[in-house]
Scaffold this active site. Structure first.
Site, mmCIF file in Angstrom:
data_model
loop_
_atom_site.group_PDB
_atom_site.id
_atom_site.type_symbol
_atom_site.label_atom_id
_atom_site.label_comp_id
_atom_site.label_asym_id
_atom_site.label_seq_id
_atom_site.Cartn_x
_atom_site.Cartn_y
_atom_site.Cartn_z
ATOM 1 N N ARG A 8 0.860 -1.179 0.000
ATOM 2 C CA ARG A 8 0.000 0.000 0.000
ATOM 3 C C ARG A 8 0.902 1.237 0.000
ATOM 4 N NH1 ARG A 8 -3.556 -2.823 -1.501
ATOM 5 N NH2 ARG A 8 -5.580 -3.220 -0.520
ATOM 6 N N GLU A 37 -3.755 7.487 -4.650
ATOM 7 C CA GLU A 37 -4.013 6.799 -5.920
ATOM 8 C C GLU A 37 -5.283 7.382 -6.506
ATOM 9 O OE1 GLU A 37 -4.033 2.572 -5.414
ATOM 10 O OE2 GLU A 37 -1.970 2.569 -4.705
ATOM 11 N N HIS A 68 -1.440 0.323 -9.798
ATOM 12 C CA HIS A 68 -2.063 -0.670 -8.898
ATOM 13 C C HIS A 68 -2.699 -1.827 -9.691
ATOM 14 C CE1 HIS A 68 -3.797 -1.030 -4.557
ATOM 15 N NE2 HIS A 68 -3.589 -2.236 -5.086
HETATM 16 C C1 DGY Z 1 -5.792 -6.064 -2.808
HETATM 17 O O1 DGY Z 1 -6.562 -6.992 -3.094
HETATM 18 O O2 DGY Z 1 -5.660 -5.647 -1.669
HETATM 19 C C2 DGY Z 1 -4.977 -5.490 -3.921
HETATM 20 O O3 DGY Z 1 -4.296 -4.368 -3.553
HETATM 21 C C3 DGY Z 1 -5.831 -5.214 -5.147
HETATM 22 O O4 DGY Z 1 -6.129 -6.400 -5.724
#
Ligand code: DGY
Length: 322
Positions: free
Chosen positions: A240, A269, A288
């Site tokens: 993240r 984002e 992402h």
């Molecule tokens: C998640 O699932 O947490 C990813 O960041 C996106 O698929």
């Protein structure tokens, strides 16, 4: 005949999931590409028993209070940092997520970013496309080697392990890791060694981040951490964005105190197009996309739908968070 429970699906997840959910409820799907605003989301959940949310939707106590009958929040993601979990638990609302099915796809992107940043695929390809490929240059676009180097995994969960497997078995990398508890599987299969973070930073040629985002990991990588890394080191983040202090990362890349970075996640984002990180040739940024394969997104949709349906009927979820 009793009315079907109302469900709001905050984005068009793959049809596989929508087709599973539809027969069980009175379903409204948000049709736009961009997320509903917090105020629109609040209106939409009013009267709902179920909600399918995405990582871009902030699900907090006030939002939950706008839906007093809410029983289940099914997040279309493995990460649940967008949801106030204690607030949901206090209101007896179940939370589901989609673990396991995106492990391999995410590890693939971690390795892709690592390779692209390390071998300068990004800036060399841009140079070629933009007319700066003048000749075969013995000193041009020099990257770093990979074979036999040291990989530092921060957060040895499923995705960290899958990433380490690829790089250990594929490139013979020695694996160091930091994690809250020892990971016997990684130690046995990959001869991985659990070390303190400072040791990992100082000894690793590649640092790949796979932690959850929580109060302990927010800002985990700042100026002090980048200063401890090798000048030849490559930093990869597929977890993240807020785990990293981006100003500190930009400085480290600009001043070349580290060699390069590959990011699949940023803060915020989307990262605004004028952000400095985009101007740095040694920074590869993907929007992402780690779980973005056809099969993985379908698998996420299936678990997400299963969780939602189970939550509506009070059965145990396929993947429960609280
Ligand atoms: C998640 O699932 O947490 C990813 O960041 C996106 O698929």
């Amino acid at each position: 005949m009793s009315a079907k429970p109302r469900v709001f699906v905050a984005r068009r997840i793959p049809d596989l999931g929508l087709d599973m959910i539809a027969p069980h409820c009175d379903m409204e799907v948000w049709p736009e590409l961009l997320p509903p605003s917090p105020s629109v989301l609040k209106e939409k959940v009013n009267g709902c028993v179920g909600l399918v949310s995405l990582l871009t939707d902030r699900i907090d106590g006030p939002l939950m209070d706008a839906a007093p009958g809410l029983k289940i929040i099914s997040n279309f993601a493995v990460g649940v940092n967008n949801i106030d979990i204690p607030a949901a638990t206090a209101r007896n609302i179940k939370i589901g997520n989609t673990p396991g099915v995106l492990t391999e796809a995410t590890a693939d992107i971690a390795v892709t970013l690592l390779l692209a940043a390390t071998r300068r695929l990004w800036d060399s390809a841009i140079d070629a496309r933009e007319g700066r490929w003048f000749t075969w240059d013995p000193r041009g676009w020099l990257g770093q080697d990979l074979s036999g180097r040291t990989l530092g995994i921060v957060g040895m969960g499923r995705i960290g392990l899958a990433t380490a497997r690829r790089l250990h078995h594929g490139w013979g990398m020695k694996v160091l890791y930091s994690a809250r508890s020892p990971k016997p599987e990684a130690e046995k299969e990959l001869k991985a060694t659990r070390v303190e973070m400072d040791t990992l930073l100082a000894e690793s040629d590649f640092v790949s981040v796979h932690t959850d985002l929580n109060a302990d990991t927010k800002g985990l990588f700042g100026a002090a951490q980048f200063a401890k890394m090798k000048p030849t080191a490559v930093f990869v983040n597929t977890s993240r964005g807020p785990v990293v202090d981006q100003a500190a990362l930009a400085k480290a890349l600009r001043e070349k105190t580290i060699f390069a970075a590959g990011l699949d996640v940023t803060d915020p984002e989307p990262l605004p197009k004028e952000h400095e990180l985009y101007t740095l040739p040694n920074c590869v940024i993907a929007p992402h996309i780690a779980s973005a394969t056809v099969d993985t997104r379908n698998a996420m949709a299936r678990i997400c739908a299963e969780n939602l349906i189970a939550g509506l009927t009070g059965r145990p979820l396929t993947a429960s968070v609280n």
